[in-house]
Design a protein around this motif. Structure first.
Motif, short mmCIF file in Angstrom:
data_model
loop_
_atom_site.label_atom_id
_atom_site.label_comp_id
_atom_site.label_asym_id
_atom_site.label_seq_id
_atom_site.Cartn_x
_atom_site.Cartn_y
_atom_site.Cartn_z
N PRO A 139 33.09 23.51 -17.25
CA PRO A 139 33.86 23.81 -16.17
C PRO A 139 33.01 24.33 -14.88
O PRO A 139 31.76 25.03 -15.21
N LYS A 140 33.37 24.29 -13.63
CA LYS A 140 32.44 24.54 -12.51
C LYS A 140 33.35 25.47 -11.55
O LYS A 140 34.58 25.29 -11.25
N THR A 141 32.87 26.69 -11.52
CA THR A 141 33.46 27.78 -10.60
C THR A 141 32.41 28.63 -9.83
O THR A 141 31.37 28.48 -10.05
N VAL A 142 32.97 29.45 -8.90
CA VAL A 142 32.20 29.88 -7.84
C VAL A 142 32.72 31.25 -7.33
O VAL A 142 34.20 31.25 -7.25
N VAL A 143 32.35 32.33 -7.26
CA VAL A 143 32.69 33.41 -6.33
C VAL A 143 31.59 33.71 -5.40
O VAL A 143 30.52 33.90 -5.68
N VAL A 144 32.12 33.78 -4.03
CA VAL A 144 31.26 34.37 -3.05
C VAL A 144 31.99 35.36 -2.62
O VAL A 144 33.20 35.58 -1.91
N GLU A 145 31.02 36.78 -2.16
CA GLU A 145 31.60 37.81 -1.71
C GLU A 145 31.62 38.03 -0.20
O GLU A 145 30.25 37.85 0.32
N GLY A 146 32.41 38.14 0.61
CA GLY A 146 32.29 38.46 2.00
C GLY A 146 32.44 39.94 2.08
O GLY A 146 32.33 40.78 1.17
N ASP A 147 32.69 40.41 3.46
CA ASP A 147 32.73 41.68 3.90
C ASP A 147 34.23 42.27 3.85
O ASP A 147 34.77 42.25 4.77
N GLY A 148 34.65 42.39 2.55
CA GLY A 148 35.96 42.94 2.39
C GLY A 148 37.00 41.92 2.05
O GLY A 148 38.00 42.17 1.84
N TRP A 149 36.31 40.93 1.77
CA TRP A 149 37.09 39.69 1.18
C TRP A 149 36.19 38.83 0.34
O TRP A 149 34.96 38.83 0.29
N ARG A 150 36.74 37.83 -0.40
CA ARG A 150 36.30 36.87 -1.21
C ARG A 150 36.60 35.62 -1.00
O ARG A 150 37.64 35.15 -0.55
N ILE A 151 35.71 34.68 -1.55
CA ILE A 151 35.94 33.15 -1.82
C ILE A 151 36.00 33.07 -3.31
O ILE A 151 34.71 33.41 -3.81
N GLY A 152 36.91 32.35 -3.90
CA GLY A 152 36.93 31.77 -5.21
C GLY A 152 36.95 30.35 -5.17
O GLY A 152 37.54 29.88 -4.35
N GLY A 153 36.46 29.65 -6.31
CA GLY A 153 36.57 28.24 -6.38
C GLY A 153 36.31 27.62 -7.54
O GLY A 153 36.02 28.04 -8.63
N MET A 154 37.03 26.45 -7.98
CA MET A 154 36.75 25.83 -9.07
C MET A 154 36.84 23.83 -8.66
O MET A 154 37.34 23.67 -7.71
N LEU A 197 31.97 29.98 3.15
CA LEU A 197 32.50 28.69 2.53
C LEU A 197 31.54 27.70 2.15
O LEU A 197 31.54 27.12 1.03
N THR A 198 30.60 27.75 3.19
CA THR A 198 29.55 26.64 2.81
C THR A 198 28.64 26.97 1.72
O THR A 198 28.60 25.94 0.93
N ARG A 199 28.51 28.18 1.65
CA ARG A 199 27.75 28.50 0.42
C ARG A 199 28.43 28.27 -0.87
O ARG A 199 27.85 27.92 -1.92
N ALA A 200 29.82 28.56 -0.81
CA ALA A 200 30.49 28.26 -2.23
C ALA A 200 30.73 27.02 -2.31
O ALA A 200 30.32 26.32 -3.61
#
Lengths: 385, 385
Positions: free
Chosen positions: B153-168, B245-248
């Protein structure tokens, strides 16, 4: 017989020592006239080998006395030294034959980026010039000396009405639009001017070699040459000559496809009902270049979904949801939906026929390709060419 | 963690019985709000699967409450019955979640041309709706249930400044421009409107997924979706969000490349000195799609001639005889001529870097691809997908 079948030609194939194996590696084909009219078509790749750069100049006046072809090295991306080797090759032939170097075409095939040894080429040309003959053995040697990964020489003879066309070809991979590491020499004893030869050759290659797309890779060294000696004294109707020439090219293209590197299926992709012939070619080529489709055919899997996925990437006007697809005579997709069961399709024969009906017009074209096999990967990973 | 890492999301992955193996095959991701803004990009293939046709309509108003994804069947070229199955899937999720079916996206992946069983899908959706969770296991199951030939499986989490991005993400073949059998779900708890999400998603995919060209084959089912819950209450700078988002997307693209079907090399083709970025992309893609180059890399053969033969087929303005090519740090071609010896190049590592300097301008781009291997041929001939 090959290139020496028509009157007025001599040929030789020798082992010049370019290939380390000691195999035949240099061919010489000489037009003894009385006419020396010629035409040629070249790779459309912008990365062009030194012999292509040279030969493009030679052909400009439509006069060619001889052509030298070597295997064992492409002489491409080899800089000014590489060009000197090509020039020296032509000069050697010119000197041995008593003709002008500007009337000698040169073709090379093999690994890109390696220098050829000019002295080896020159001695090979002299040796070939000393062995020129018009017998079957000479024609056979010439056809064999241009082989690289080919497993068999490819030759053709087509009889006209008082004239003949002969030919030889090499190429087992890189077959692609605008031609590919494909060297072809066609000869005729018909009496034709260079401009007519050019028209006939362009028409013949357009519907034969240009529609053979074995692996989508375009070569830096492709050249198809047509030499006319006029030795028969017969002036043919241009249409009849073009038809015979197309038959000769079709025959050689079939031999090239049958010997494509590592292939286990010869695939004909027939596109019908296209708005224009160009659309039909674009649609057929998109399938011919789809690795997933090609791998499926290798696995005898009539995966028509991959055909539709491939043609959906084209710009040709048609509705994907009206398309019919048949494989080896079984219509597996009708109007963009499953039709006959996949297991009715027998893909075990080497000859594979894919028929795509676009329902968008009246034009058609057939593109020929091969499957993607373990042997293809092996040959092209283990063999530096 | 994957898609449930940002606040406001729940997910589940279940074995609905679509795959005969009994493996997980249906994912449900739900946005609990307070916002339901969303954006999506789709395959540019004109042959589009039923879930694509459905989802294109759903995304028009920029509001999405949930997304259902199934493996085990692409639901493509399955006619009106197939579209009914997609519709029924969305209705089942809408009914279970108390939302509108017009706010439910559907994605499918698997074999083209086979019907999915609507009842199996419906029961799977109900089962998933009953198991929704926001814990790590729920996120992991959702990521696992979309796998086909993926080995992980492929997943990702990127932390923002008070928010997050998750993905699969899923996808192991057919990666190509305009995306490919690649399903990606990205989630965020940042507060953003649909139009901003759309702009950020298009920019992020343009330089990541769109430049991953594993085998040149474009899928009928690709979809990359971005859902925003607004649950963090934080409104980010659009530029910072786009960067994250680009990083994710870059992270997921790297995982897709690393798991590409049968690949033994992950190849980065860096094109420098192009006149425009589009030219750099075209040049890089021509190499990424050249089977002879890809087979050579599999064989650890630094065959730079195949690089030049490939780029010579493009329309990008440059002089082939000024080009430099380096492989894994060794410049093997300088100004269209041999430079360092090939045997200085070590291609044994999986990571492979090809650097092409066109000397035609200041623009650059990197295209990523994989080699052409026996395992690729095997997987795509023996496995009907």
């Amino acid at each position: 017989m090959s290139v020496i079948a028509p009157a007025g030609f001599e040929a030789a194939g020798v082992a010049a020592g370019i290939k380390r194996t000691g195999a035949l590696d240099l061919s010489l084909v000489v037009n003894r006239g009385p006419s020396h009219a010629a035409a040629a078509v070249f790779t459309s790749n912008r990365a062009q080998a030194n012999p292509i750069i040279w030969s493009r100049q030679v052909i400009l006046d439509g006069v060619v006395s001889a052509i030298v072809l070597n295997s064992g090295g492409a002489n491409c991306f080899t800089g000014p030294e590489g060009f000197q080797v090509t020039h020296r090759t032509a000069e050697a032939a010119a000197s041995a034959l008593g003709v002008s170097a500007g009337d000698v075409l040169v073709c090379s095939t093999g690994l890109i980026g390696d220098q050829l040894d000019g002295e080896v080429l020159e001695e090979g040309v002299l040796s070939a010039a000393n062995r020129l003959g018009a017998d079957a053995a000479a024609g056979a040697d010439a056809a064999r000396a241009i082989m690289t990964t080919d497993t068999t020489p490819k030759t053709v003879v087509v009889e006209g009405d008082g004239w003949r066309i002969g030919g030889m070809a090499k190429g087992a991979g890189m077959l692609a639009p605008g031609l590919a590491t494909m060297l072809v020499v066609l000869t005729t004893d018909a009496v034709l001017e260079a401009s007519d030869l050019d028209a006939a050759l362009r028409q013949a290659t357009r519907v034969t070699f240009d529609r053979l797309d074995s692996d989508g890779c375009m070569s830096t060294n492709d050249q198809v040459t047509l030499l006319a000696s006029g030795a028969s004294g017969v002036v043919p109707e241009l249409a009849a000559f073009t038809q015979a020439l197309t038959r000769a090219c079709e025959d050689l293209a079939t031999q090239l496809q049958a010997d494509a590197e590592g292939a286990s299926h010869d695939i004909s992709i027939e596109v019908l009902g296209a708005a224009t012939e160009d659309d039909a070619v674009e649609v057929g080529r998109s399938v011919a270049r789809n690795n997933l489709f090609k791998a499926a055919i290798f696995g005898n899997d009539p995966n028509w979904g991959r055909v539709l996925a491939a043609i959906g990437t084209t710009q040709a006007p048609f509705d994907p949801y009206l398309v019919d697809v048949s494989m080896n005579g079984v219509r597996v997709c009708h109007a963009g939906r499953p039709d006959r069961p996949r297991d009715e399709v027998d893909l075990s024969p080497r000859a594979t026929h894919v028929r795509i009906e676009l329902h968008a017009g009246e034009a058609s074209a057939t593109i020929r390709t091969n499957d993607l096999t373990h042997d293809y990967v092996h040959e092209n990973s283990a063999y530096a060419s």
